[in-house]
Design an enzyme around this catalytic site. Structure first.
Site, PDB file in Angstrom:
ATOM      1  CB  SER A  53     -31.209  -8.537 -45.197  1.00 51.83           C
ATOM      2  OG  SER A  53     -32.028  -7.868 -44.267  1.00 51.83           O
ATOM      3  CG  ASP A 205     -31.268  -4.714 -45.571  1.00 53.74           C
ATOM      4  OD1 ASP A 205     -31.041  -5.357 -46.605  1.00 53.74           O
ATOM      5  OD2 ASP A 205     -31.919  -5.168 -44.613  1.00 53.74           O
TER       6      ASP A 205
END
Length: 356
Positions: A53, A205
């Site tokens: 991320s 993510d």
């Protein structure tokens, strides 16, 4: 590894704008290393870089060999507000995107994509990075983890900004990324996975896979003992076999959030409370913190004193999805306080001694 006792892994957690915390700690490490050798860059001390991320942005920026830690910290401070815009922009954007029967992510992702393209380059590919780099994501269509490796031929021509965009698509906060790279799609087909009719794979993510990607990097290096990287660019990396006893990990978190969820909240909150942006999306905080804690525990158990984990405890609520100046100033302050503790300074010095 012939010139160093250890095979050295650098790892960065996910955590939204709290990636700024990681960059402040990384800057301190960089300063200490410069005292030993002012000519060497930070990435010269590491063999693999991994990120999830927001950590994927830090990892890939370093691996381009164009940014030092201070410059990445500056990037967060200068451009964080483009990724996480102010409330009035968010509300206007939401109203323009709402469709009957569908909610919408809080942010439209345009600012995130713009920053990634401009800072990392639209055509700069994964294999162009100067170090072996690992980034995590998740394929929602086939319900499987995706671990991008620039040592793998099928991933090497994907633009770096797309790798980071895929890894940073936090559910609720950002839209998933449509990955249309043909090499990636052909790789999935060869593995027997399905491709949606639209000809793209939806990726979200990497924090849902491994918010701390250190174990992914450890596993990758151990795998090279029997299955070396497919691209000859990395041949020199696998001249010697590596065991766990040879591996050293420096892992940087984005802060352990102490915004407590009490008994009443845990028992009575529903979707609106757990996913509330006004509360910093507690569901993501809990899931991602738990993922990082599990990886950190395992890495420490298997590596012992060769695992260096830097994770400040946050004694105030510092939302991961707010780039307002007060929030970011508080992040820097709490990280400096953490770094100035004698125990943490000693730990950094020990890491530096092992690296140099």
């Amino acid at each position: 590894m012939a010139n160093n006792k250890y095979y050295r892994i650098l790892s960065f957690d996910g955590g939204g704008i709290r990636g700024l915390i990681s960059t402040v700690m990384l800057e301190r490490l960089e300063q200490k290393l410069k005292q030993h050798n002012s000519d060497k860059r930070l990435i010269d001390y590491f063999d693999i870089i991994a990120g999830t991320s927001t950590g994927s942005l830090i990892a890939c920026a370093l691996a381009t060999n164009r940014f030092n830690a201070s410059e990445i910290k500056s990037l967060y401070i200068r451009r964080g507000i483009e990724i996480f815009p102010r409330l009035n922009y968010v509300l206007a954007s939401l109203l323009s995107r709402i469709r009957i029967g569908f909610g919408q992510p809080i942010y439209d992702g345009k600012g995130l994509e713009k920053v990634l393209k401009e800072e990392l380059g639209e055509t700069f590919t994964f294999v162009d990075l100067a170090k072996p780099t690992i980034v995590t994501s998740y394929d929602t269509y086939n319900r499987q983890a995706v671990v991008f490796k620039n040592t793998k031929t099928e991933f090497e021509k994907i633009p770096v900004w797309e790798i980071c965009r895929s890894s940073a698509a936090a559910p609720v906060a950002f839209p998933g990324h449509k990955m249309m790279n043909q090499g990636f799609l052909q790789y999935l087909k060869a593995k027997g996975f399905d491709i949606p009719p639209e000809g793209a794979i939806p990726l979200i993510d990497g924090g849902v896979v491994a918010n701390d990607p250190a174990l992914c990097a450890i596993a990758e290096r151990l795998r090279w003992n029997s299955a070396p990287p497919t691209n000859p660019k990395w041949n020199a990396l696998v001249e010697e076999k590596v065991n766990l006893e040879n591996i050293l990990v420096a892992s940087f978190g984005t802060g352990h959030n102490l915004n407590r969820i009490g008994i009443t909240e845990a028992r009575e909150w529903g979707l609106l409370q757990w996913a509330s942006p006004l509360r910093g999306i507690p569901l993501l905080d809990v899931l991602f913190d738990g993922s990082s804690d599990a990886v950190s525990y395992i890495a420490e158990e298997i590596l012992d004193s060769r695992h260096f984990r830097f994770q400040p405890r946050l004694d105030q609520d510092l939302p991961a999805f707010s780039a307002n100046p007060g929030n970011m100033a508080a992040m820097q302050q709490v990280t400096e306080t953490f770094l100035n503790q004698q125990e943490i300074d000693n730990k950094l010095n020990q890491l530096v001694n092992m690296l140099v």
